[in-house]
Design a protein around this motif. Structure first.
Motif, PDB file in Angstrom:
ATOM      1  N   ALA A  44      10.950 -11.120  -7.724  1.00  0.00           N
ATOM      2  CA  ALA A  44      10.179 -11.288  -6.492  1.00  0.00           C
ATOM      3  C   ALA A  44      10.296 -10.076  -5.559  1.00  0.00           C
ATOM      4  CB  ALA A  44      10.619 -12.559  -5.774  1.00  0.00           C
ATOM      5  N   ASP A  45      11.478  -9.468  -5.476  1.00  0.00           N
ATOM      6  CA  ASP A  45      11.683  -8.319  -4.587  1.00  0.00           C
ATOM      7  C   ASP A  45      10.749  -7.161  -4.903  1.00  0.00           C
ATOM      8  OD1 ASP A  45      13.746  -9.823  -3.617  1.00  0.00           O
ATOM      9  OD2 ASP A  45      15.339  -8.577  -4.454  1.00  0.00           O
ATOM     10  N   GLN A  46      10.379  -7.032  -6.157  1.00  0.00           N
ATOM     11  CA  GLN A  46       9.541  -5.904  -6.574  1.00  0.00           C
ATOM     12  C   GLN A  46       8.130  -5.989  -5.992  1.00  0.00           C
ATOM     13  OE1 GLN A  46      10.347  -6.478 -10.758  1.00  0.00           O
ATOM     14  NE2 GLN A  46      11.692  -4.688 -10.807  1.00  0.00           N
ATOM     15  N   VAL A  47       7.697  -7.184  -5.612  1.00  0.00           N
ATOM     16  CA  VAL A  47       6.383  -7.329  -4.984  1.00  0.00           C
ATOM     17  C   VAL A  47       6.357  -6.549  -3.669  1.00  0.00           C
ATOM     18  CG1 VAL A  47       4.741  -8.959  -3.965  1.00  0.00           C
ATOM     19  CG2 VAL A  47       5.939  -9.547  -6.090  1.00  0.00           C
ATOM     20  N   PHE A  48       7.421  -6.671  -2.885  1.00  0.00           N
ATOM     21  CA  PHE A  48       7.466  -5.974  -1.596  1.00  0.00           C
ATOM     22  C   PHE A  48       7.603  -4.462  -1.782  1.00  0.00           C
ATOM     23  CE2 PHE A  48       9.026 -10.303  -0.746  1.00  0.00           C
ATOM     24  CZ  PHE A  48       7.989 -10.711   0.079  1.00  0.00           C
ATOM     25  N   ALA A  49       8.351  -4.045  -2.795  1.00  0.00           N
ATOM     26  CA  ALA A  49       8.432  -2.611  -3.097  1.00  0.00           C
ATOM     27  C   ALA A  49       7.052  -2.072  -3.473  1.00  0.00           C
ATOM     28  CB  ALA A  49       9.429  -2.365  -4.231  1.00  0.00           C
ATOM     29  N   ASN A  50       6.286  -2.854  -4.215  1.00  0.00           N
ATOM     30  CA  ASN A  50       4.932  -2.440  -4.589  1.00  0.00           C
ATOM     31  C   ASN A  50       4.004  -2.379  -3.378  1.00  0.00           C
ATOM     32  OD1 ASN A  50       5.374  -2.032  -7.331  1.00  0.00           O
ATOM     33  ND2 ASN A  50       4.863  -4.127  -7.876  1.00  0.00           N
ATOM     34  N   MET A  51       4.157  -3.317  -2.445  1.00  0.00           N
ATOM     35  CA  MET A  51       3.335  -3.285  -1.223  1.00  0.00           C
ATOM     36  C   MET A  51       3.619  -2.027  -0.414  1.00  0.00           C
ATOM     37  SD  MET A  51       3.132  -7.123   0.368  1.00  0.00           S
ATOM     38  CE  MET A  51       2.007  -6.728   1.696  1.00  0.00           C
ATOM     39  N   VAL A  52       4.897  -1.705  -0.280  1.00  0.00           N
ATOM     40  CA  VAL A  52       5.290  -0.505   0.470  1.00  0.00           C
ATOM     41  C   VAL A  52       4.690   0.736  -0.190  1.00  0.00           C
ATOM     42  CG1 VAL A  52       7.278   0.959   1.044  1.00  0.00           C
ATOM     43  CG2 VAL A  52       7.389  -1.511   1.441  1.00  0.00           C
ATOM     44  N   GLN A  53       4.795   0.823  -1.505  1.00  0.00           N
ATOM     45  CA  GLN A  53       4.268   1.984  -2.236  1.00  0.00           C
ATOM     46  C   GLN A  53       2.740   2.053  -2.157  1.00  0.00           C
ATOM     47  OE1 GLN A  53       6.235   4.352  -3.512  1.00  0.00           O
ATOM     48  NE2 GLN A  53       4.401   5.522  -3.952  1.00  0.00           N
ATOM     49  N   ALA A  54       2.080   0.905  -2.294  1.00  0.00           N
ATOM     50  CA  ALA A  54       0.613   0.872  -2.221  1.00  0.00           C
ATOM     51  C   ALA A  54       0.132   1.343  -0.853  1.00  0.00           C
ATOM     52  CB  ALA A  54       0.104  -0.532  -2.523  1.00  0.00           C
ATOM     53  N   MET A  55       0.841   0.964   0.192  1.00  0.00           N
ATOM     54  CA  MET A  55       0.476   1.428   1.539  1.00  0.00           C
ATOM     55  C   MET A  55       0.638   2.938   1.642  1.00  0.00           C
ATOM     56  SD  MET A  55      -0.611  -0.469   3.993  1.00  0.00           S
ATOM     57  CE  MET A  55      -0.870  -2.182   4.304  1.00  0.00           C
ATOM     58  N   ALA A  56       1.768   3.446   1.162  1.00  0.00           N
ATOM     59  CA  ALA A  56       2.022   4.887   1.251  1.00  0.00           C
ATOM     60  C   ALA A  56       0.977   5.683   0.473  1.00  0.00           C
ATOM     61  CB  ALA A  56       3.423   5.208   0.731  1.00  0.00           C
ATOM     62  N   GLU A  57       0.477   5.124  -0.619  1.00  0.00           N
ATOM     63  CA  GLU A  57      -0.529   5.809  -1.436  1.00  0.00           C
ATOM     64  C   GLU A  57      -1.958   5.511  -1.002  1.00  0.00           C
ATOM     65  OE1 GLU A  57       0.246   4.283  -5.307  1.00  0.00           O
ATOM     66  OE2 GLU A  57       1.842   5.705  -5.692  1.00  0.00           O
ATOM     67  N   ARG A  58      -2.102   4.562  -0.079  1.00  0.00           N
ATOM     68  CA  ARG A  58      -3.439   4.066   0.296  1.00  0.00           C
ATOM     69  C   ARG A  58      -4.186   3.612  -0.963  1.00  0.00           C
ATOM     70  NH1 ARG A  58      -3.114   8.820   3.532  1.00  0.00           N
ATOM     71  NH2 ARG A  58      -4.089   9.819   1.779  1.00  0.00           N
ATOM     72  N   ASN A  59      -3.517   2.812  -1.769  1.00  0.00           N
ATOM     73  CA  ASN A  59      -4.064   2.349  -3.036  1.00  0.00           C
ATOM     74  C   ASN A  59      -4.380   0.851  -2.913  1.00  0.00           C
ATOM     75  OD1 ASN A  59      -4.430   1.422  -5.718  1.00  0.00           O
ATOM     76  ND2 ASN A  59      -3.199   3.130  -6.491  1.00  0.00           N
ATOM     77  N   ALA A  60      -5.656   0.551  -2.636  1.00  0.00           N
ATOM     78  CA  ALA A  60      -6.074  -0.834  -2.412  1.00  0.00           C
ATOM     79  C   ALA A  60      -5.885  -1.694  -3.659  1.00  0.00           C
ATOM     80  CB  ALA A  60      -7.524  -0.879  -1.954  1.00  0.00           C
ATOM     81  N   ASP A  61      -6.129  -1.134  -4.838  1.00  0.00           N
ATOM     82  CA  ASP A  61      -5.961  -1.908  -6.072  1.00  0.00           C
ATOM     83  C   ASP A  61      -4.513  -2.351  -6.250  1.00  0.00           C
ATOM     84  OD1 ASP A  61      -8.643  -1.736  -6.775  1.00  0.00           O
ATOM     85  OD2 ASP A  61      -8.348   0.116  -7.914  1.00  0.00           O
ATOM     86  N   HIS A  62      -3.591  -1.446  -6.030  1.00  0.00           N
ATOM     87  CA  HIS A  62      -2.178  -1.798  -6.174  1.00  0.00           C
ATOM     88  C   HIS A  62      -1.737  -2.771  -5.079  1.00  0.00           C
ATOM     89  CE1 HIS A  62      -0.860   1.773  -8.905  1.00  0.00           C
ATOM     90  NE2 HIS A  62      -1.733   0.972  -9.467  1.00  0.00           N
ATOM     91  N   TYR A  63      -2.259  -2.608  -3.891  1.00  0.00           N
ATOM     92  CA  TYR A  63      -1.954  -3.546  -2.803  1.00  0.00           C
ATOM     93  C   TYR A  63      -2.411  -4.952  -3.182  1.00  0.00           C
ATOM     94  CZ  TYR A  63      -2.119  -5.737   1.818  1.00  0.00           C
ATOM     95  OH  TYR A  63      -1.944  -6.584   2.883  1.00  0.00           O
ATOM     96  N   LEU A  64      -3.627  -5.061  -3.691  1.00  0.00           N
ATOM     97  CA  LEU A  64      -4.187  -6.372  -4.025  1.00  0.00           C
ATOM     98  C   LEU A  64      -3.494  -7.014  -5.226  1.00  0.00           C
ATOM     99  CD1 LEU A  64      -7.921  -5.572  -3.350  1.00  0.00           C
ATOM    100  CD2 LEU A  64      -6.439  -7.098  -2.013  1.00  0.00           C
ATOM    101  N   ARG A  65      -2.876  -6.211  -6.071  1.00  0.00           N
ATOM    102  CA  ARG A  65      -2.130  -6.760  -7.209  1.00  0.00           C
ATOM    103  C   ARG A  65      -0.869  -7.494  -6.744  1.00  0.00           C
ATOM    104  NH1 ARG A  65      -1.806  -1.800 -11.361  1.00  0.00           N
ATOM    105  NH2 ARG A  65      -0.559  -3.235 -12.589  1.00  0.00           N
ATOM    106  N   CYS A  66      -0.509  -7.363  -5.480  1.00  0.00           N
ATOM    107  CA  CYS A  66       0.645  -8.072  -4.932  1.00  0.00           C
ATOM    108  C   CYS A  66       0.315  -9.543  -4.636  1.00  0.00           C
ATOM    109  CB  CYS A  66       1.123  -7.398  -3.646  1.00  0.00           C
ATOM    110  SG  CYS A  66       1.754  -5.727  -3.910  1.00  0.00           S
ATOM    111  N   PHE A  67      -0.951  -9.923  -4.735  1.00  0.00           N
ATOM    112  CA  PHE A  67      -1.387 -11.270  -4.376  1.00  0.00           C
ATOM    113  C   PHE A  67      -1.962 -11.994  -5.594  1.00  0.00           C
ATOM    114  CE2 PHE A  67      -1.889  -8.404  -0.796  1.00  0.00           C
ATOM    115  CZ  PHE A  67      -1.142  -9.042   0.176  1.00  0.00           C
TER     116      PHE A  67
END
Length: 195
Positions: A44-67
């Motif tokens: 579960a913790d990796q979801v938040f790490a992915n959100m942080v990274q997606a924001m830093a990259e401005r990567n909407a696809d990766h952000y949406l994969r968190c949901f």
């Protein structure tokens, strides 16, 4: 017999010369995902790490994969806004489509040279069932460096949210429900302005 040896020798030389590239290393190919350190969330913790990274990259696809995606058999993603936010634009549930619309719009407003900066700090965790879902309370801070200083959207939001995470249909952890519980301006304020 001599012609046969010459033919075999010539064929051997031809194969050797033409086969030189067989032992040469080929140039590396770029990664298919653009080099992003996306982690398939088996915890579960990796979801938040992915959100942080997606924001830093401005990567909407990766952000949406968190949901949870709309067609996921495990459930439907739902965002519950901060009850203290005025001017919430929807009376209907906020789901994946609204999340997609606002994150795409947010990233379109940001300069290339200055990515957003997101941090989470876990405050509480409750595990349910046979470790098949978890409720996590997180304090968050999101700094959004807009190019236009006159932008009516908040450039920094802080608050606390409760996330219900579960394993999606692919067996990876994702956010099923996000309740923004406090903050001013909160993430709810930012989403309301982006919608």
């Amino acid at each position: 017999m001599k012609a046969r040896r010459i033919t075999v020798w010539a064929l051997g030389v031809l194969l050797l010369v033409s086969g030189c590239d067989l032992f040469r290393t080929r140039p590396t190919e770029p990664p298919q995902d653009g080099g992003s350190p996306w982690i398939y969330p088996i915890q579960a913790d990796q979801v938040f790490a992915n959100m942080v990274q997606a924001m830093a990259e401005r990567n909407a696809d990766h952000y949406l994969r968190c949901f949870f995606a709309p067609d996921d058999p495990g459930g439907t993603y739902l965002f519950v806004p901060n009850p203290n936010t005025t001017g919430w634009p929807l009376s209907l549930p906020w789901g994946y489509a609204e999340e997609s619309q606002t994150i795409t719009y947010l990233f379109s407003l940001l300069p290339d040279k200055n990515p957003p900066f997101l941090t989470f700090q876990e405050e509480n965790r409750v595990v349910y069932g046979n470790n098949d879902s978890v409720r996590v309370r997180q304090a968050y801070n999101l700094v959004v460096p807009f190019d236009d200083p006159g932008q009516p959207l908040p450039s920094e939001v802080s608050g606390k949210s409760e996330f219900l995470l579960a394993q999606n249909g692919d067996g990876y952890w994702a956010i099923l429900r996000w309740e923004d519980v406090e903050g001013s301006p909160s993430w709810t304020d930012l989403k309301a302005g982006l919608y």
